[in-house]
Scaffold this active site. Sequence first.
Site, PDB file in Angstrom:
ATOM      1  N   ARG A 124      -4.181 -25.129 -47.748  1.00 30.68           N
ATOM      2  CA  ARG A 124      -5.214 -25.042 -46.701  1.00 30.68           C
ATOM      3  C   ARG A 124      -5.319 -26.365 -45.954  1.00 30.68           C
ATOM      4  O   ARG A 124      -5.827 -26.444 -44.850  1.00 30.68           O
ATOM      5  CB  ARG A 124      -6.568 -24.594 -47.278  1.00 30.68           C
ATOM      6  CG  ARG A 124      -7.623 -24.394 -46.210  1.00 30.68           C
ATOM      7  CD  ARG A 124      -8.760 -23.398 -46.540  1.00 30.68           C
ATOM      8  NE  ARG A 124      -9.155 -23.351 -47.918  1.00 30.68           N
ATOM      9  CZ  ARG A 124      -9.883 -24.301 -48.548  1.00 30.68           C
ATOM     10  NH1 ARG A 124     -10.310 -25.355 -47.892  1.00 30.68           N
ATOM     11  NH2 ARG A 124     -10.188 -24.172 -49.821  1.00 30.68           N
ATOM     12  N   TYR A 181     -12.990 -16.932 -20.580  1.00 31.25           N
ATOM     13  CA  TYR A 181     -12.515 -16.030 -21.624  1.00 31.25           C
ATOM     14  C   TYR A 181     -13.700 -15.372 -22.330  1.00 31.25           C
ATOM     15  O   TYR A 181     -14.642 -16.052 -22.738  1.00 31.25           O
ATOM     16  CB  TYR A 181     -11.658 -16.802 -22.638  1.00 31.25           C
ATOM     17  CG  TYR A 181     -11.151 -15.874 -23.706  1.00 31.25           C
ATOM     18  CD1 TYR A 181     -10.283 -14.834 -23.373  1.00 31.25           C
ATOM     19  CD2 TYR A 181     -11.565 -15.991 -25.013  1.00 31.25           C
ATOM     20  CE1 TYR A 181      -9.841 -13.951 -24.331  1.00 31.25           C
ATOM     21  CE2 TYR A 181     -11.115 -15.114 -25.981  1.00 31.25           C
ATOM     22  CZ  TYR A 181     -10.261 -14.095 -25.638  1.00 31.25           C
ATOM     23  OH  TYR A 181      -9.829 -13.211 -26.584  1.00 31.25           O
ATOM     24  N   ASP A 186      -9.748 -25.498 -21.786  1.00 27.18           N
ATOM     25  CA  ASP A 186      -8.915 -24.385 -22.244  1.00 27.18           C
ATOM     26  C   ASP A 186      -7.733 -24.293 -21.277  1.00 27.18           C
ATOM     27  O   ASP A 186      -7.886 -23.902 -20.124  1.00 27.18           O
ATOM     28  CB  ASP A 186      -9.747 -23.094 -22.252  1.00 27.18           C
ATOM     29  CG  ASP A 186      -8.984 -21.910 -22.855  1.00 27.18           C
ATOM     30  OD1 ASP A 186      -7.741 -21.884 -22.746  1.00 27.18           O
ATOM     31  OD2 ASP A 186      -9.641 -21.006 -23.412  1.00 27.18           O
ATOM     32  N   LYS A 213      -0.611 -16.578 -26.368  1.00 23.06           N
ATOM     33  CA  LYS A 213      -0.233 -16.186 -25.002  1.00 23.06           C
ATOM     34  C   LYS A 213       1.106 -16.808 -24.584  1.00 23.06           C
ATOM     35  O   LYS A 213       2.102 -16.558 -25.221  1.00 23.06           O
ATOM     36  CB  LYS A 213      -1.376 -16.541 -24.047  1.00 23.06           C
ATOM     37  CG  LYS A 213      -2.779 -16.174 -24.558  1.00 23.06           C
ATOM     38  CD  LYS A 213      -3.017 -14.689 -24.676  1.00 23.06           C
ATOM     39  CE  LYS A 213      -4.269 -14.326 -25.460  1.00 23.06           C
ATOM     40  NZ  LYS A 213      -5.512 -14.943 -25.006  1.00 23.06           N
TER      41      LYS A 213
HETATM   42  C1  LIG Z   1      -6.809 -15.198 -25.473  1.00 27.35           C
HETATM   43  C2  LIG Z   1      -7.575 -16.371 -25.017  1.00 27.35           C
HETATM   44  C3  LIG Z   1      -8.369 -17.102 -25.909  1.00 27.35           C
HETATM   45  C4  LIG Z   1      -8.547 -16.692 -27.358  1.00 27.35           C
HETATM   46  O1  LIG Z   1      -7.364 -16.815 -28.070  1.00 27.35           O
HETATM   47  P1  LIG Z   1      -7.001 -15.903 -29.358  1.00 27.35           P
HETATM   48  O2  LIG Z   1      -5.668 -16.429 -29.749  1.00 27.35           O
HETATM   49  O3  LIG Z   1      -6.988 -14.478 -28.900  1.00 27.35           O
HETATM   50  O4  LIG Z   1      -8.056 -16.135 -30.368  1.00 27.35           O
HETATM   51  C5  LIG Z   1      -9.024 -18.213 -25.435  1.00 27.35           C
HETATM   52  N1  LIG Z   1      -8.932 -18.586 -24.140  1.00 27.35           N
HETATM   53  C6  LIG Z   1      -8.192 -17.906 -23.252  1.00 27.35           C
HETATM   54  C7  LIG Z   1      -8.127 -18.377 -21.835  1.00 27.35           C
HETATM   55  C8  LIG Z   1      -7.484 -16.771 -23.651  1.00 27.35           C
HETATM   56  O5  LIG Z   1      -6.761 -16.087 -22.761  1.00 27.35           O
END
Ligand SMILES: *Cc1c(COP(=O)(O)O)cnc(C)c1O
Length: 367
Positions: free
Chosen positions: A45, A96, A167, A192
Site C-alpha cells: 500500500r 467534471y 485538472d 482518459k
Molecule cells: C474522468 C474525469 C475525472 C475523474 O477521473 P476518474 O479516473 O474517472 O476517476 C476527473 N476530471 C476530468 C476532467 C475527467 O474527465
Amino acid sequence: MENSLSPDTALVHAGRPPRIPGGPINVSPVLTSMYYAGGEIAYARAGNPTWDAFEEALGTLEGGRALAFASGMAAIAAVIDLVPVGARVVSPRDGYNGTKLLLRKMHEAGRVESVPVDITDTESTVAVCEGASLLIIESPSNPLLGIADISALCARGRAAGAIIAVDNTFATPLLQNPLALGAHIVVHSATKFLSGHADLILGASITNDDSLFERMRASRLLGGGIPGPVETFLALRGMRTLGVRLERAQRNAGVIAERLASHPVVAGVRYPGLVSDPGHTRARDQMRGFGAMVAFEVAGGPEAAEAVCGRIRLILHSTSLGGVETTLERRARHQGEETTPPSLIRMSVGIEDVDDLWRDLDAALTP
Ligand SMILES: *Cc1c(COP(=O)(O)O)cnc(C)c1O
C-alpha cells in the site's frame, strides 16, 4: 531522464529500468503485497515499482513529482483532503461532474465551504478566492470546453493564499503544463488520454512542492486509494503513444468542429480551435494545441440530441473520453449536469479516419 528532451521523446523513454546488459527494457506489473523486511518499503500500500515507473514518466512530462492514484477522483479527493475542516474551496461551475458532486456532498456535510464559480471569468473567480484554501481549475472545462486564464488565476489565487490545483485531463501534459503556469498541483484522470484505450481507471497528482507531495502521499497511503500494478503498467504502455494518438485525434477534432459549425441542424459548437470560439485567443496563447474534445448543441432540443446519439453506428454512444475510439453522449442525461445545456452533445474524437467519422455523424444528424 534528461529534462531537455522534447515531451514526445520523454513519453517514449521516461520510466524505463536502468540500462543493465541483459535486463528488460520495460518495468513489468509487479504483483506483490509484501516485500522482504529491511528495505525502504515493507507493504505494497506504500509503494510499488510499477507505480514508480508510471510516476517517473508522468512527473517528467508535467515537470514535478507524480503520485499515482486508484482513479482521477481518488487524486482529486486527496487534493481536497489537504484543506482544513470548513475551508473555502473554489471550483468550476462547469467542470467534471464527479468533482462537483463530491464538493457538494462535502459542503452539505460541513467538511468544506464549496463555492462554484465561472472560472473563465478571472475577476469573479478572484473575488471569491479571498480567504479560500483551495482553487480548483479545469481548462479546457468539462463539458463546455471553457478556457480559464491559468497564469492569471495562479498568480492572483496564490496572492490570496490558496493552493491552486489544475485538472489537466483534457489538455494532457503535451498541450499545457500548469505547474509552469504557476499551479501548485496538477491532477489527471489517467483513465482518459494518458492511457488512451478505455480499458482501465487510474489517476495521478503532480507537484513540485515537497510538503504537498508528502501530504498527498500520506493521504494515499492511509486513505487507501492506491492504483493496481496492472493498471499502472497499462497506462504507461498507453502513454508511449500519446504523442501520435493526440496528434491524429486533435487534427480530426479540428476538421469535425469546422464541419459541425456549418451544419444546418447544429445550433452551436464549442471547440477552442475554432476562431469564433470564446476561448480561442486564450487557448492559442496558453496551449500548444486545442485538444480532441468537441461539444455541440443540436437544434430541436434534448429529444433531438438523444435521437442523434441513438442513430450513431460507428462512433460509440458512451460516456467517458480520451480513447482511440470516438465516443459521444448527451451530457445533461447525468446527475450533476444542471449547468449543461440540455441538448449539448460532448464528443471525444478518436484516431479513426476523419471522413468515416464524419459520414457517421452527418447521417445521424440528418437521417
Ligand atoms: C474522468 C474525469 C475525472 C475523474 O477521473 P476518474 O479516473 O474517472 O476517476 C476527473 N476530471 C476530468 C476532467 C475527467 O474527465
